[in-house]
Scaffold this active site. Structure first.
Site, PDB file in Angstrom:
ATOM      1  N   ASP A 159      15.816  45.896 -42.068  1.00 12.11           N
ATOM      2  CA  ASP A 159      14.601  45.156 -41.730  1.00 12.11           C
ATOM      3  C   ASP A 159      14.208  44.324 -42.936  1.00 12.11           C
ATOM      4  O   ASP A 159      14.059  44.860 -44.044  1.00 12.11           O
ATOM      5  CB  ASP A 159      13.469  46.127 -41.363  1.00 12.11           C
ATOM      6  CG  ASP A 159      13.676  46.742 -39.979  1.00 12.11           C
ATOM      7  OD1 ASP A 159      14.760  46.552 -39.401  1.00 12.11           O
ATOM      8  OD2 ASP A 159      12.745  47.413 -39.494  1.00 12.11           O
ATOM      9  N   ASP A 179       9.941  47.247 -25.517  1.00  9.36           N
ATOM     10  CA  ASP A 179       9.164  48.242 -26.266  1.00  9.36           C
ATOM     11  C   ASP A 179       8.232  48.970 -25.316  1.00  9.36           C
ATOM     12  O   ASP A 179       7.443  48.350 -24.618  1.00  9.36           O
ATOM     13  CB  ASP A 179       8.319  47.559 -27.349  1.00  9.36           C
ATOM     14  CG  ASP A 179       9.190  46.898 -28.406  1.00  9.36           C
ATOM     15  OD1 ASP A 179      10.394  47.196 -28.454  1.00  9.36           O
ATOM     16  OD2 ASP A 179       8.659  46.084 -29.180  1.00  9.36           O
TER      17      ASP A 179
END
Lengths: 215, 242
Positions: free
Chosen positions: B8, B129
């Site tokens: 990330d 999500d």
């Protein structure tokens, strides 16, 4: 009827990624192959081409294959007598050898003289299993390697490797503290130690080459 | 099953967030290309990269880091974060990114997803999500929230290559993967599902394997790989069945 590729399911791991990779290679190469995952020797007998995958110990895989009624007889007949194109992947390739020396000596299919031995890298920092991307060193030109450049990388995952008696059977090697057999071929039967289904462009290319191979 | 180690990216560094909150970032490596090489060395077959600044800004913001990673390793890269139009998708695929993950873009713009999936077959992944068993659906359904399975079937019809399913409540908290929800989604669709969010230890990977769901293609692992709760070699051997 569409030509079919039999992907033999003998309880050795999840074949989904291999199936998908073959289907994608067929699609990209417009070969029109139907990819059939099967445990049925009759389906294998009818296939135009045969792929034998394999994950786990040599003896377990050989036992799994032997447990399918008529499978080894069918393989032997179709591959050795009728010269159908055959591709072994990982332990599926190792099974082509005469002997596997994992957890004792075990007979393989015996199509390639030689044995399957534990990796013994000269460099002690190299850990077994070999896991990861490694460079292919191409031993010679072959239709199965068409479009695969020297230095191409493929994904390996293994603790044992084949040692063919005849150097002419070796198609590619990889360096892992010494040269390790990465691909073999004789007549119409080939094997790869790496996982084409995990090897992205190189893997797809190899599978595509296999689908159009006319040995 | 593929383990996708996560890189990330925030302000050029490799970080982990907790529950997606940017201010709670821990820097694990200031050199993302070095991190990528470590993952390659450890034996992983793929990388999962997320441009966090990009995700917040709506356009790629860590492009240099992504390009540095791309040239540093052989691993195929799955990239998400701030990729919201065809031009951005094309740019990244031309730069050698194997798969582009569409998140917000996918929810707001079904036409983009369909167009991208048609233009780049096998290369478009959609992120779904979930919170409390529901996913937000802006643009995909009349109701604002539906089940992941219902949305997944819409993605499948659109021709996407895989669904990246994240249980947001658990992301970065090492609270454990929501295996049951992931397996339910995998059973409901034909395209592969990638599990993500909250992997805290090898037990999560074991329970994912134990689900024996052939349609779960892999799992994204982040923080647990960085802080050593998961040993890469052990995890790879487990997930590859060797």
């Amino acid at each position: 009827m569409r030509p079919s590729v039999a992907l033999i399911d003998y309880g050795s791991g999840n074949l989904r990624s291999a199936e998908k990779a073959l289907a994608r290679a067929a699609e990209e190469g417009a070969t029109n192959h139907d990819i059939v995952v099967t445990s049925d020797a009759r389906v294998v007998a009818d296939a135009e081409r045969i792929v034998l995958p394999g994950v786990g110990a040599f003896a377990d895989c050989m036992a799994g294959l032997s447990a399918l009624p008529g499978m080894i007889e069918t393989l032997t007949q179709r591959v050795l007598e009728q010269h159908k194109p055959f591709l072994g992947i990982c332990v599926g390739m190792q099974l082509m050898a005469a002997v596997g020396r994992e957890f004792g000596d075990h007979s393989g299919l015996g199509w390639i003289e030689g044995d399957v031995v534990r990796l013994a890298p000269s460099d002690p920092s190299l850990k077994i299993p070999q896991m990861g991307w490694n460079e292919l060193s191409l031993s010679r030109e072959h239709p199965l390697l068409s479009g695969i450049a020297p230095g191409a990388h493929a994904y390996f995952l293994h603790s044992y490797a084949m040692r063919p008696d005849r150097p002419s059977d070796v198609l590619a090697t990889t360096e892992f503290g010494g040269a390790v057999t990465a691909a073999i071929v004789r007549d119409n039967y080939a094997g790869v130690q790496f996982h084409p289904e995990k090897s992205q462009v190189v893997g797809l290319r190899l599978l595509g080459n296999f689908l159009t191979w006319r040995p | 099953m593929i383990i996708f180690p996560a890189i990330d990216l925030k302000d050029g560094s490799c970080v982990r967030l907790k529950r997606g909150v940017m201010s709670e970032a821990t820097i694990f490596n200031a050199d993302p290309a070095d991190q990528a090489k470590r993952f390659q060395q450890a034996g992983f077959s793929w990388l999962h990269c997320v441009d966090l600044n990009g995700a917040f800004e709506g356009r790629s913001a860590n492009g240099d880091a992504v390009r540095a990673i791309r040239s540093a390793v052989e691993l195929p890269i799955q990239l998400g974060g701030g990729i919201r139009d065809m031009a951005a998708i094309e740019t990244w695929i031309e730069a050698g990114i194997a798969r582009v993950v569409l998140g917000t873009a996918a929810l707001r713009n079904p036409a983009l997803v369909k167009d991208a999936a048609r233009t780049f077959p096998g290369k478009i992944v959609v992120a779904a999500d979930a919170r409390g068993g529901k996913v937000a659906t802006e643009g995909w359904a009349k109701t604002s929230q539906i089940t992941p399975s219902d949305l997944g079937r819409k993605f499948e019809d659109a021709g996407v290559a895989a669904i990246l399913f994240t249980d947001v409540d658990g992301d970065g908290l090492l609270q454990g993967l929501n295996v049951a929800a992931t397996a339910a989604l995998a059973r409901a669709v034909r395209i592969p599902v990638i599990a993500s969010g909250g992997v805290g230890g090898i037990a999560d990977l074991k329970s994912l394997m134990a689900a024996r769901e052939a349609n779960i293609e892999g799992v994204v692992v982040g923080r647990a790989l960085y802080d050593g709760r998961i040993d890469a070699s052990e995890a790879l051997q487990l997930m590859n069945g060797v």
